[in-house]
Scaffold this motif. Sequence first.
Motif, short mmCIF file in Angstrom:
data_model
loop_
_atom_site.label_atom_id
_atom_site.label_comp_id
_atom_site.label_asym_id
_atom_site.label_seq_id
_atom_site.Cartn_x
_atom_site.Cartn_y
_atom_site.Cartn_z
N ILE A 96 0.78 -1.13 -0.05
CA ILE A 96 -0.17 -0.11 -0.09
C ILE A 96 0.84 1.20 -0.01
O ILE A 96 1.95 1.38 0.81
N VAL A 97 0.74 2.22 -0.90
CA VAL A 97 1.44 3.41 -1.26
C VAL A 97 0.43 4.49 -0.77
O VAL A 97 -0.59 4.70 -1.56
N ASP A 98 0.88 5.31 0.15
CA ASP A 98 0.06 6.62 0.50
C ASP A 98 0.88 7.86 0.23
O ASP A 98 2.18 7.84 0.48
N ALA A 99 0.47 8.82 -0.69
CA ALA A 99 1.08 9.91 -0.84
C ALA A 99 0.96 11.24 0.05
O ALA A 99 -0.50 11.35 0.42
N LYS A 100 1.79 11.79 0.49
CA LYS A 100 1.73 13.04 1.46
C LYS A 100 2.48 14.26 0.81
O LYS A 100 3.83 14.20 0.90
N TYR A 101 1.83 15.29 0.47
CA TYR A 101 2.52 16.67 -0.15
C TYR A 101 2.79 17.34 1.06
O TYR A 101 2.15 18.47 1.31
N LYS A 102 3.86 17.02 1.84
CA LYS A 102 4.50 17.92 3.13
C LYS A 102 5.45 17.40 3.31
O LYS A 102 6.23 16.58 2.85
N ASN A 103 6.20 18.44 4.26
CA ASN A 103 7.65 18.00 4.55
C ASN A 103 7.73 17.16 5.79
O ASN A 103 7.45 17.55 6.78
N PRO A 104 8.50 16.02 5.54
CA PRO A 104 8.34 15.13 6.81
C PRO A 104 9.96 15.18 7.75
O PRO A 104 9.87 14.56 8.57
N ILE A 105 10.59 16.33 7.30
CA ILE A 105 11.68 16.57 7.94
C ILE A 105 11.86 17.76 8.67
O ILE A 105 11.33 18.85 7.97
#
Length: 428
Positions: free
Chosen positions: A332-341
Motif C-alpha cells: 500500500i502506497v500513500d502520498a503526502k505532499y508535505k515536509n516529513p523532516i
Amino acid sequence: MPKLITVFEDRYSLEPISNEHRMELSSLESIWGRQNISFSVDNRVLLRKYVGFIATPSLQLQILPKLYEDAASAEDFEEEKRSSVRMLFRLLASSGFLSVKDIPEPQLIAAMNGDLLEIFIHIFIKRFLELFQKQIHRQYEDFEGNLAFIRGRILFQRQLLRNGGFKHKHYVSYQEFTEDNLLNQIIKATMISLRTLTKNEENKTSLSHALLLLEDICPIRLTESMFQRVRFNRLNEDYRPVFELAKMFYLNRQPGVHAGDERTFTFLIPLNQLFEFSLYQWLDKGLSSDDWVVRYQTPQRYLDAEKEVFLLRPDITIACSRAGSDTPIEMIVDAKYKNPISEENTRLSESDVYQMLAYAVRYQCNRLFLVYPVFRANKYFQNPLATYLIHNGNQEIRISALHIDIASEDLDQIQKEFIKLICHFFES
C-alpha cells in the motif's frame, strides 16, 4: 488591470495583500472552502489544498506547489516560482491528470513572468494555430430551411406548410461540408473571452490573428451542453487537446460554483491528489504486468465491516495477480505532499502512521509506504527516511517513509528510480 499575486500552497504570502484583494478572496470562499484560506494580522494570505490560478476582473491570483520549505527571501521566491511552474506542468503531463502534454520551456516561463494563466493561453493558441495551418477542421453539418434554389432534397410536407403555392421558395434539407461547425464555434468563443483577459502582448496578438482566421465562424454564447455535444473521430482527433483546454477555461476546473462564469477563470486542483495520482500512474506503468495489479483508491473497505463505519480508501494498492480472483494486497502506497523532516530529523505525523497501521490491519498487508516530495533542504537525506517495524502477533508490519525529487528535470529517471525503490524495499 489586476496585478498578478503569486503564493505557495500552505505558506503565507511573502508580502501583504491589499484590503480590496482580501475582500475579493473572502468572497470566493465557496471555491476553495473556508477552512483552506486564512489571513495573518499583517494581511498576508495562506491558501491550502489547491494549486492553480483564479482570475476575475479585479484579481489575478496563482497558487503554486512549494518546493523550498526554507524559502524566505525574494531571490528564493523568483527561483522557486520558475521551478514550481515547470514542475506543475511536468506532473500534469506525466500523470495524465489533465490533457496538457506541453511542458513550457524556461524561456517561455520567464517571458510570461511565471503566470500560469498566460502560459495556458499561450499553449492553447499556439496549438490551435499549428493545427489550423496544417488542416482546417471541417465537417458535415445538417441544414434545413428555405432556399431560392433546390439543394439536397425537398421536404414536401414542410414545403406545402411553409411556402404554399409560392414556387420561388423551396424548403430543403442537405448536408454541407463546412468549417462553421460546433467545435470551431467553441474554440472561437473561448478565444474572444481570453482576449479580454490576457495582459501579455504576444498572447493578444496571437489571439487576434486566430480570430481573424475564424472570421467566417458564427459567434456563439457557450453553454455546458455544447461541450457535451462534440464528438471526436479520425478527422478531428488532432483538435482534442485544444478542445480540452477550451473546456477547461469554460468549465473552470475547480471545486466551486463558478462554472461557466465568463468573468471568472479558474484552474484549481488538489495538490495532494495530483501528487498521489502521479505516483499511481508511474507505478501502474512500471509494475502492471502478469504478476502485479496496481489500483487507485481501491478497494475501499470499512475498518469495522460489520457496522460499516470508518471507511478506508488507500491511495494506491499493489496486488499479486497470480492469486486469481481472491487477490491479496501486497503493498500500500500513500502520498503526502508535505515536509516529513524537521530540525534535521524525520518527524512523521502520528496520524499518518496510525492511518497506515489501520490499512495494514484491515487489508492484511505488511508492506506500506509513505511517500513525500523532496524539498530543497532535504536533498541530501537518503531513502528510506524512516522505517517502523510493528509486531502484530506473528506478523511484522513494515512502514517505510520515502521521498522523491518530483522537481527534477529528468522525471522519467525519477520514475524508474521510484519503481526500483519500491521493489527493493518490498523484496527486502
